[in-house]
Design a protein around this motif. Structure first.
Motif, PDB file in Angstrom:
ATOM      1  N   GLY A 169       0.795  -1.222   0.000  1.00  0.00           N
ATOM      2  CA  GLY A 169       0.000   0.000   0.000  1.00  0.00           C
ATOM      3  C   GLY A 169       0.831   1.277   0.000  1.00  0.00           C
ATOM      4  O   GLY A 169       0.277   2.379  -0.098  1.00  0.00           O
ATOM      5  N   MET A 170       2.132   1.164   0.105  1.00  0.00           N
ATOM      6  CA  MET A 170       2.997   2.351   0.125  1.00  0.00           C
ATOM      7  C   MET A 170       2.938   3.094  -1.208  1.00  0.00           C
ATOM      8  O   MET A 170       2.772   2.493  -2.268  1.00  0.00           O
ATOM      9  N   GLN A 171       3.062   4.427  -1.159  1.00  0.00           N
ATOM     10  CA  GLN A 171       3.110   5.250  -2.357  1.00  0.00           C
ATOM     11  C   GLN A 171       4.424   6.023  -2.390  1.00  0.00           C
ATOM     12  O   GLN A 171       4.808   6.652  -1.408  1.00  0.00           O
ATOM     13  N   LEU A 172       5.106   5.947  -3.527  1.00  0.00           N
ATOM     14  CA  LEU A 172       6.333   6.703  -3.742  1.00  0.00           C
ATOM     15  C   LEU A 172       6.052   7.764  -4.799  1.00  0.00           C
ATOM     16  O   LEU A 172       5.615   7.438  -5.907  1.00  0.00           O
ATOM     17  N   LYS A 173       6.292   9.016  -4.447  1.00  0.00           N
ATOM     18  CA  LYS A 173       5.996  10.122  -5.358  1.00  0.00           C
ATOM     19  C   LYS A 173       7.292  10.718  -5.904  1.00  0.00           C
ATOM     20  O   LYS A 173       8.177  11.095  -5.144  1.00  0.00           O
ATOM     21  N   TYR A 174       7.362  10.782  -7.236  1.00  0.00           N
ATOM     22  CA  TYR A 174       8.547  11.276  -7.927  1.00  0.00           C
ATOM     23  C   TYR A 174       8.245  12.558  -8.701  1.00  0.00           C
ATOM     24  O   TYR A 174       7.161  12.705  -9.289  1.00  0.00           O
ATOM     25  N   PHE A 175       9.224  13.454  -8.720  1.00  0.00           N
ATOM     26  CA  PHE A 175       9.209  14.585  -9.641  1.00  0.00           C
ATOM     27  C   PHE A 175       9.930  14.120 -10.899  1.00  0.00           C
ATOM     28  O   PHE A 175      11.034  13.570 -10.823  1.00  0.00           O
ATOM     29  N   THR A 176       9.315  14.283 -12.085  1.00  0.00           N
ATOM     30  CA  THR A 176       9.926  13.837 -13.332  1.00  0.00           C
ATOM     31  C   THR A 176      10.065  14.980 -14.321  1.00  0.00           C
ATOM     32  O   THR A 176       9.279  15.934 -14.292  1.00  0.00           O
ATOM     33  N   GLN A 177      11.051  14.866 -15.185  1.00  0.00           N
ATOM     34  CA  GLN A 177      11.258  15.821 -16.272  1.00  0.00           C
ATOM     35  C   GLN A 177      11.509  15.047 -17.558  1.00  0.00           C
ATOM     36  O   GLN A 177      12.321  14.124 -17.587  1.00  0.00           O
ATOM     37  N   THR A 178      10.795  15.450 -18.612  1.00  0.00           N
ATOM     38  CA  THR A 178      10.932  14.816 -19.925  1.00  0.00           C
ATOM     39  C   THR A 178      11.260  15.880 -20.962  1.00  0.00           C
ATOM     40  O   THR A 178      10.548  16.886 -21.057  1.00  0.00           O
ATOM     41  N   PRO A 179      12.310  15.687 -21.773  1.00  0.00           N
ATOM     42  CA  PRO A 179      12.701  16.704 -22.747  1.00  0.00           C
ATOM     43  C   PRO A 179      11.896  16.612 -24.031  1.00  0.00           C
ATOM     44  O   PRO A 179      11.217  15.608 -24.281  1.00  0.00           O
ATOM     45  N   PRO A 180      11.966  17.632 -24.881  1.00  0.00           N
ATOM     46  CA  PRO A 180      11.380  17.540 -26.218  1.00  0.00           C
ATOM     47  C   PRO A 180      12.240  16.600 -27.060  1.00  0.00           C
ATOM     48  O   PRO A 180      13.307  16.164 -26.600  1.00  0.00           O
ATOM     49  N   PRO A 181      11.821  16.266 -28.287  1.00  0.00           N
ATOM     50  CA  PRO A 181      12.678  15.441 -29.149  1.00  0.00           C
ATOM     51  C   PRO A 181      14.062  16.067 -29.279  1.00  0.00           C
ATOM     52  O   PRO A 181      14.205  17.290 -29.330  1.00  0.00           O
ATOM     53  N   ALA A 182      15.091  15.227 -29.286  1.00  0.00           N
ATOM     54  CA  ALA A 182      16.462  15.736 -29.347  1.00  0.00           C
ATOM     55  C   ALA A 182      16.669  16.617 -30.577  1.00  0.00           C
ATOM     56  O   ALA A 182      16.075  16.384 -31.632  1.00  0.00           O
ATOM     57  N   ILE A 183      17.524  17.613 -30.444  1.00  0.00           N
ATOM     58  CA  ILE A 183      17.763  18.563 -31.517  1.00  0.00           C
ATOM     59  C   ILE A 183      18.228  17.880 -32.791  1.00  0.00           C
ATOM     60  O   ILE A 183      17.853  18.275 -33.899  1.00  0.00           O
ATOM     61  N   TYR A 184      19.018  16.817 -32.670  1.00  0.00           N
ATOM     62  CA  TYR A 184      19.531  16.173 -33.877  1.00  0.00           C
ATOM     63  C   TYR A 184      18.447  15.438 -34.645  1.00  0.00           C
ATOM     64  O   TYR A 184      18.625  15.083 -35.805  1.00  0.00           O
ATOM     65  N   LYS A 185      17.291  15.195 -34.016  1.00  0.00           N
ATOM     66  CA  LYS A 185      16.192  14.542 -34.711  1.00  0.00           C
ATOM     67  C   LYS A 185      15.462  15.500 -35.652  1.00  0.00           C
ATOM     68  O   LYS A 185      14.668  15.084 -36.475  1.00  0.00           O
ATOM     69  N   THR A 186      15.730  16.798 -35.532  1.00  0.00           N
ATOM     70  CA  THR A 186      15.050  17.779 -36.377  1.00  0.00           C
ATOM     71  C   THR A 186      15.670  17.874 -37.760  1.00  0.00           C
ATOM     72  O   THR A 186      15.068  18.380 -38.686  1.00  0.00           O
ATOM     73  N   GLY A 187      16.894  17.426 -37.924  1.00  0.00           N
ATOM     74  CA  GLY A 187      17.561  17.513 -39.220  1.00  0.00           C
ATOM     75  C   GLY A 187      18.302  18.816 -39.416  1.00  0.00           C
ATOM     76  O   GLY A 187      19.318  18.877 -40.099  1.00  0.00           O
ATOM     77  N   GLN A 188      17.808  19.883 -38.831  1.00  0.00           N
ATOM     78  CA  GLN A 188      18.401  21.206 -39.005  1.00  0.00           C
ATOM     79  C   GLN A 188      19.783  21.289 -38.384  1.00  0.00           C
ATOM     80  O   GLN A 188      20.693  21.905 -38.952  1.00  0.00           O
ATOM     81  N   TYR A 189      19.962  20.626 -37.275  1.00  0.00           N
ATOM     82  CA  TYR A 189      21.192  20.758 -36.498  1.00  0.00           C
ATOM     83  C   TYR A 189      22.414  20.267 -37.279  1.00  0.00           C
ATOM     84  O   TYR A 189      23.410  20.966 -37.407  1.00  0.00           O
ATOM     85  N   PHE A 190      22.350  19.049 -37.811  1.00  0.00           N
ATOM     86  CA  PHE A 190      23.505  18.483 -38.504  1.00  0.00           C
ATOM     87  C   PHE A 190      23.759  19.144 -39.856  1.00  0.00           C
ATOM     88  O   PHE A 190      24.857  19.052 -40.396  1.00  0.00           O
ATOM     89  N   MET A 191      22.752  19.773 -40.409  1.00  0.00           N
ATOM     90  CA  MET A 191      22.930  20.456 -41.694  1.00  0.00           C
ATOM     91  C   MET A 191      23.646  21.783 -41.530  1.00  0.00           C
ATOM     92  O   MET A 191      24.192  22.329 -42.490  1.00  0.00           O
ATOM     93  N   ALA A 192      23.661  22.313 -40.314  1.00  0.00           N
ATOM     94  CA  ALA A 192      24.283  23.616 -40.063  1.00  0.00           C
ATOM     95  C   ALA A 192      25.798  23.498 -39.927  1.00  0.00           C
ATOM     96  O   ALA A 192      26.334  22.422 -39.644  1.00  0.00           O
ATOM     97  N   LYS A 193      26.477  24.599 -40.088  1.00  0.00           N
ATOM     98  CA  LYS A 193      27.921  24.637 -39.877  1.00  0.00           C
ATOM     99  C   LYS A 193      28.210  24.508 -38.383  1.00  0.00           C
ATOM    100  O   LYS A 193      27.414  24.941 -37.550  1.00  0.00           O
ATOM    101  N   PRO A 194      29.349  23.929 -38.015  1.00  0.00           N
ATOM    102  CA  PRO A 194      29.680  23.730 -36.597  1.00  0.00           C
ATOM    103  C   PRO A 194      29.553  24.989 -35.762  1.00  0.00           C
ATOM    104  O   PRO A 194      29.076  24.933 -34.616  1.00  0.00           O
TER     105      PRO A 194
END
Length: 353
Positions: free
Chosen positions: A33-58
């Protein structure tokens, strides 16, 4: 997907044991019956998944990355794990952990585990409920064609374990935690002539739900090997997932809801084989798949695909977690990282009721 993976990891790791502090699991800190409560954080899709990041100059990538995460902040949530504990077969303790999140009240996931005096064993699979519709994932899970008339593949999931007694410098064994096969077309998997590939006992094996050591992993896989499957091997995608490089790095004292505990930092890696390129493996199916792909002479294409996913030299996509774990209770905090080393999730135990 990252949010789901993080929830699964937490569900698995927060399983602890026994319905009373018995010899079955003497370090029990959880209660029915115990309850464990967590604070969670979830990021947006990684920047490299957008395609724009790797196409840009360093020189422009840093600016793109900063603006992207400013415009797409992480999502905060509260996760609640509700514990049920009961006596199990063979003297072990059965534990159910039901995971819900405050911003997704109609969605829950139930995980199951057992505990003996030596190990906490997380059973394969889970039960996912979304607005009353239940989906059960167990050891063997069939995939069907869109019309639901043909079996086109399956996944296998395996039990995982962690010792009840931890110490700094300890190394935990590698474990296979999943294997899946699916086709790129609606090709039926039929079983008129089952062919046994081998009876080789895997080095690590896996633990069953009752805590028994199962030594016939290769035999279990081979029971699904057929001439029909061999004929379809070229158009079939398959992969295996391993838990590797599991080490206890350090320990510290923590306090939750007025109680003091000792937490251990566990660092471990999840190795998932890519389905679009050759992967180093002892698995007979994957060996056959590698031969088919090599014969097609598409190494240059495969190398590009591997680079885009940052796969390692063996062809595996490696993600990782760093978990402060309290034996007998579960996760105190967890940080997950994707294959590029980018932070992909975080949670922290805030309250125990």
């Amino acid at each position: 997907m990252k949010q789901v993976i993080l929830s699964i990891a937490v569900g698995l790791l927060t399983f602890s044991s026994t319905y009373a502090q018995t010899e079955n699991c003497p370090n029990l800190k959880l209660k029915d019956g115990m309850q464990l409560k967590y604070f969670t954080q979830t990021p947006p899709p990684a920047i490299y998944k957008t395609g724009q990041y790797f196409m840009a100059k360093p020189k422009d990538q840093a600016k793109i990355k900063e603006k992207y995460y400013k415009d797409n902040p992480w999502t905060d949530n509260i996760q609640t794990n509700v514990i049920k504990i009961a006596a199990g077969i063979g003297g072990v303790s059965e534990i159910e952990t039901k995971v819900t999140k405050s911003k997704q009240q109609n969605i829950s996931t139930a995980y199951y585990s057992v505990c003996d005096k030596d190990n906490l064993i997380s059973r394969a699979g889970y039960v996912f409920t979304n607005n009353g519709k239940t989906d059960t994932n167990a050891f063997y899970n069939i995939s069907y064609s869109p019309d639901k008339k043909k079996q086109i593949g399956y996944t296998l999931s395996f039990d995982k374990s962690i010792p009840n007694q931890l110490e700094v410098g300890q190394t935990l064994p590698d474990q296979k935690i999943g294997f899946y096969v699916f086709t790129t077309g609606n090709v039926a998997f039929s079983y008129p002539n089952r062919v046994e590939v081998s009876r080789t006992v895997t080095e690590h094996g896996h633990l069953t739900g009752t805590g028994a050591f199962q030594k016939d992993f290769e035999t279990t896989v081979s029971k699904y090997m057929t001439e029909q499957v061999k004929a379809n091997i070229e158009i079939t995608s398959m992969a295996e997932t391993w838990l590797k490089n599991r080490t206890i790095k350090e320990k510290k004292d923590v306090s939750v809801s007025g109680n003091n505990y000792t937490a251990y930092l566990i660092r471990e890696e999840f190795w998932t084989g890519g389905t679009m390129w050759q992967v180093k493996s002892d698995n007979e199916w994957i060996r056959l798949k590698n031969e088919k792909q090599a014969a097609k002479g598409q190494k240059a294409v495969e190398d590009i695909l591997k680079k885009n996913e940052n796969a390692n030299a063996d062809g595996y996509i490696v993600t990782s977690t760093e978990t402060w774990f309290i034996p007998g209770l579960g996760v105190y905090s967890m940080t997950s990282y994707d294959s590029w080393g980018e932070k992909s999730g975080y949670l922290e135990l805030k309250e125990i009721k």
